[in-house]
Scaffold this motif. Structure first.
Motif, PDB file in Angstrom:
ATOM      1  N   GLU A   1     -15.684 -48.963 -11.645  1.00 56.96           N
ATOM      2  CA  GLU A   1     -14.526 -48.651 -10.922  1.00 56.96           C
ATOM      3  C   GLU A   1     -14.044 -47.282 -10.948  1.00 56.96           C
ATOM      4  O   GLU A   1     -12.977 -47.070 -11.634  1.00 56.96           O
ATOM      5  CB  GLU A   1     -13.562 -49.583 -11.420  1.00 56.96           C
ATOM      6  CG  GLU A   1     -13.903 -50.981 -10.949  1.00 56.96           C
ATOM      7  CD  GLU A   1     -14.174 -51.450  -9.593  1.00 56.96           C
ATOM      8  OE1 GLU A   1     -13.451 -50.778  -8.416  1.00 56.96           O
ATOM      9  OE2 GLU A   1     -14.919 -52.194  -9.016  1.00 56.96           O
ATOM     10  N   PRO A   2     -14.490 -46.345 -10.224  1.00 51.90           N
ATOM     11  CA  PRO A   2     -14.053 -44.820 -10.468  1.00 51.90           C
ATOM     12  C   PRO A   2     -12.519 -44.668  -9.960  1.00 51.90           C
ATOM     13  O   PRO A   2     -12.042 -43.784 -10.675  1.00 51.90           O
ATOM     14  CB  PRO A   2     -14.989 -44.194  -9.169  1.00 51.90           C
ATOM     15  CG  PRO A   2     -16.138 -45.096  -9.075  1.00 51.90           C
ATOM     16  CD  PRO A   2     -15.651 -46.336  -9.342  1.00 51.90           C
ATOM     17  N   GLY A   3     -11.941 -45.534  -9.502  1.00 54.07           N
ATOM     18  CA  GLY A   3     -10.546 -45.391  -9.255  1.00 54.07           C
ATOM     19  C   GLY A   3      -9.533 -46.007 -10.410  1.00 54.07           C
ATOM     20  O   GLY A   3      -8.297 -45.811 -10.409  1.00 54.07           O
TER      21      GLY A   3
ATOM     22  N   LEU B   1     -17.622 -47.288 -23.949  1.00 57.91           N
ATOM     23  CA  LEU B   1     -17.144 -48.448 -23.260  1.00 57.91           C
ATOM     24  C   LEU B   1     -16.197 -47.875 -21.797  1.00 57.91           C
ATOM     25  O   LEU B   1     -16.409 -48.262 -20.843  1.00 57.91           O
ATOM     26  CB  LEU B   1     -16.395 -49.298 -24.024  1.00 57.91           C
ATOM     27  CG  LEU B   1     -15.677 -50.550 -23.487  1.00 57.91           C
ATOM     28  CD1 LEU B   1     -16.790 -51.308 -22.583  1.00 57.91           C
ATOM     29  CD2 LEU B   1     -14.638 -51.395 -24.267  1.00 57.91           C
ATOM     30  N   TRP B   2     -15.257 -46.813 -22.440  1.00 59.24           N
ATOM     31  CA  TRP B   2     -14.414 -46.514 -21.215  1.00 59.24           C
ATOM     32  C   TRP B   2     -15.128 -45.582 -20.181  1.00 59.24           C
ATOM     33  O   TRP B   2     -14.945 -45.923 -18.953  1.00 59.24           O
ATOM     34  CB  TRP B   2     -13.330 -45.705 -21.825  1.00 59.24           C
ATOM     35  CG  TRP B   2     -12.652 -44.814 -20.555  1.00 59.24           C
ATOM     36  CD1 TRP B   2     -12.690 -43.380 -20.589  1.00 59.24           C
ATOM     37  CD2 TRP B   2     -12.216 -45.280 -19.438  1.00 59.24           C
ATOM     38  NE1 TRP B   2     -12.120 -42.944 -19.270  1.00 59.24           N
ATOM     39  CE2 TRP B   2     -11.702 -44.129 -18.773  1.00 59.24           C
ATOM     40  CE3 TRP B   2     -11.799 -46.509 -18.899  1.00 59.24           C
ATOM     41  CZ2 TRP B   2     -11.075 -44.423 -17.383  1.00 59.24           C
ATOM     42  CZ3 TRP B   2     -11.207 -46.646 -17.815  1.00 59.24           C
ATOM     43  CH2 TRP B   2     -10.883 -45.428 -16.998  1.00 59.24           C
TER      44      TRP B   2
ATOM     45  N   ILE C   1     -21.676 -57.505 -19.524  1.00 55.45           N
ATOM     46  CA  ILE C   1     -20.818 -58.742 -19.002  1.00 55.45           C
ATOM     47  C   ILE C   1     -19.986 -58.187 -17.869  1.00 55.45           C
ATOM     48  O   ILE C   1     -19.952 -58.599 -16.790  1.00 55.45           O
ATOM     49  CB  ILE C   1     -19.877 -59.353 -19.999  1.00 55.45           C
ATOM     50  CG1 ILE C   1     -20.989 -60.173 -21.029  1.00 55.45           C
ATOM     51  CG2 ILE C   1     -18.951 -60.285 -19.317  1.00 55.45           C
ATOM     52  CD1 ILE C   1     -20.025 -60.452 -22.205  1.00 55.45           C
ATOM     53  N   LEU C   2     -19.190 -56.911 -18.197  1.00 53.08           N
ATOM     54  CA  LEU C   2     -18.517 -56.419 -17.074  1.00 53.08           C
ATOM     55  C   LEU C   2     -19.252 -56.028 -15.763  1.00 53.08           C
ATOM     56  O   LEU C   2     -18.663 -56.218 -14.712  1.00 53.08           O
ATOM     57  CB  LEU C   2     -17.698 -55.153 -17.577  1.00 53.08           C
ATOM     58  CG  LEU C   2     -16.511 -55.704 -18.633  1.00 53.08           C
ATOM     59  CD1 LEU C   2     -15.997 -54.233 -19.084  1.00 53.08           C
ATOM     60  CD2 LEU C   2     -15.467 -56.302 -18.136  1.00 53.08           C
TER      61      LEU C   2
ATOM     62  N   TYR D   1     -13.712 -58.687 -12.641  1.00 52.97           N
ATOM     63  CA  TYR D   1     -14.071 -58.296 -13.889  1.00 52.97           C
ATOM     64  C   TYR D   1     -13.329 -59.247 -14.974  1.00 52.97           C
ATOM     65  O   TYR D   1     -14.042 -59.534 -15.961  1.00 52.97           O
ATOM     66  CB  TYR D   1     -13.692 -56.771 -14.036  1.00 52.97           C
ATOM     67  CG  TYR D   1     -14.404 -55.957 -13.578  1.00 52.97           C
ATOM     68  CD1 TYR D   1     -15.496 -55.720 -13.582  1.00 52.97           C
ATOM     69  CD2 TYR D   1     -13.685 -55.110 -12.680  1.00 52.97           C
ATOM     70  CE1 TYR D   1     -16.159 -54.759 -12.982  1.00 52.97           C
ATOM     71  CE2 TYR D   1     -14.443 -54.227 -11.725  1.00 52.97           C
ATOM     72  CZ  TYR D   1     -15.530 -54.016 -11.682  1.00 52.97           C
ATOM     73  OH  TYR D   1     -16.309 -53.113 -10.973  1.00 52.97           O
ATOM     74  N   SER D   2     -11.971 -59.592 -14.610  1.00 59.56           N
ATOM     75  CA  SER D   2     -11.489 -60.778 -15.746  1.00 59.56           C
ATOM     76  C   SER D   2     -12.226 -62.108 -15.489  1.00 59.56           C
ATOM     77  O   SER D   2     -12.515 -62.675 -16.665  1.00 59.56           O
ATOM     78  CB  SER D   2     -10.244 -60.928 -15.142  1.00 59.56           C
ATOM     79  OG  SER D   2      -9.204 -59.588 -15.443  1.00 59.56           O
TER      80      SER D   2
END
Length: 185
Positions: free
Chosen positions: A17-19, A9-10, A158-159, A84-85
């Motif tokens: 989102e690389p940053g 997941l991480w 989903i993300l 994402y939210s």
């Protein structure tokens, strides 16, 4: 940490989102960031994160939550976290079957200064008084699924904005009633 939250997941979040930053997985406090074993050792047998049947299964020595931090949101720019939210909240609202492994999430869906969230077990809006969720997304994973690759991939799906149909095709999954899965706790 050996759970798929850390291993799958991480890294997927970081790739999206690389940053972005890993805000944390394991923390010695009540709730899903702690392990079930540690909560019990601390006498927290009634902690909300170990009440449901699916939270009484799975590894007892793994945390079951992740915090995904957005430096741009910390600076007051909420576009990235909102994207994402909103995907998580919208999946909850329509009872997307990919949400079965999640307990809840908190984040910022609409770029304001209010935290929004969703309780995937009760299928309703979830509230948080912790304003740190304006700049990080908290996702609790039901403990039975912390090492279930399909369940973790469902969250990533989903993300990432992948359609339900495409995810089902990848997993050769048949559509099922989302509410039936929730009745079992």
């Amino acid at each position: 940490m050996s759970s798929l939250i850390a291993k799958v997941l991480w890294p997927a979040m970081e790739k999206l989102e690389p940053g972005s930053l890993l805000g944390g997985i394991l923390a010695d406090k009540p709730g899903y960031h702690n392990t079930r074993d540690r909560l019990r050792q601390q006498g927290r047998r009634w902690d909300y994160s170990i009440r449901w049947p699916r939270d009484r299964r799975g590894p007892g020595d793994e945390a079951a939550a992740i915090d995904w931090t957005f430096p741009d949101a910390q600076a007051g720019h909420f576009g990235t976290i909102a994207r994402y939210s909103k995907r998580l909240r919208d999946a909850g609202r329509v009872e997307d079957p990919r949400t079965y492994a999640m307990r809840e999430f908190y984040g910022n869906t609409d770029r304001d200064r209010e935290v929004e969230g969703w309780d995937f077990v009760r299928d309703k809006v979830a509230h948080s008084s912790d304003d740190t969720h304006l700049w990080h997304i908290h996702i609790s994973v039901r403990r039975a699924y912390v090492n279930d690759r399909k369940a973790i991939d469902a969250i990533v799906s989903i993300l990432s904005g992948e359609s339900l149909t495409d995810w089902q095709r990848r997993w050769d999954a048949r559509p099922r009633a989302a509410t039936a899965a929730r009745v079992l706790g």
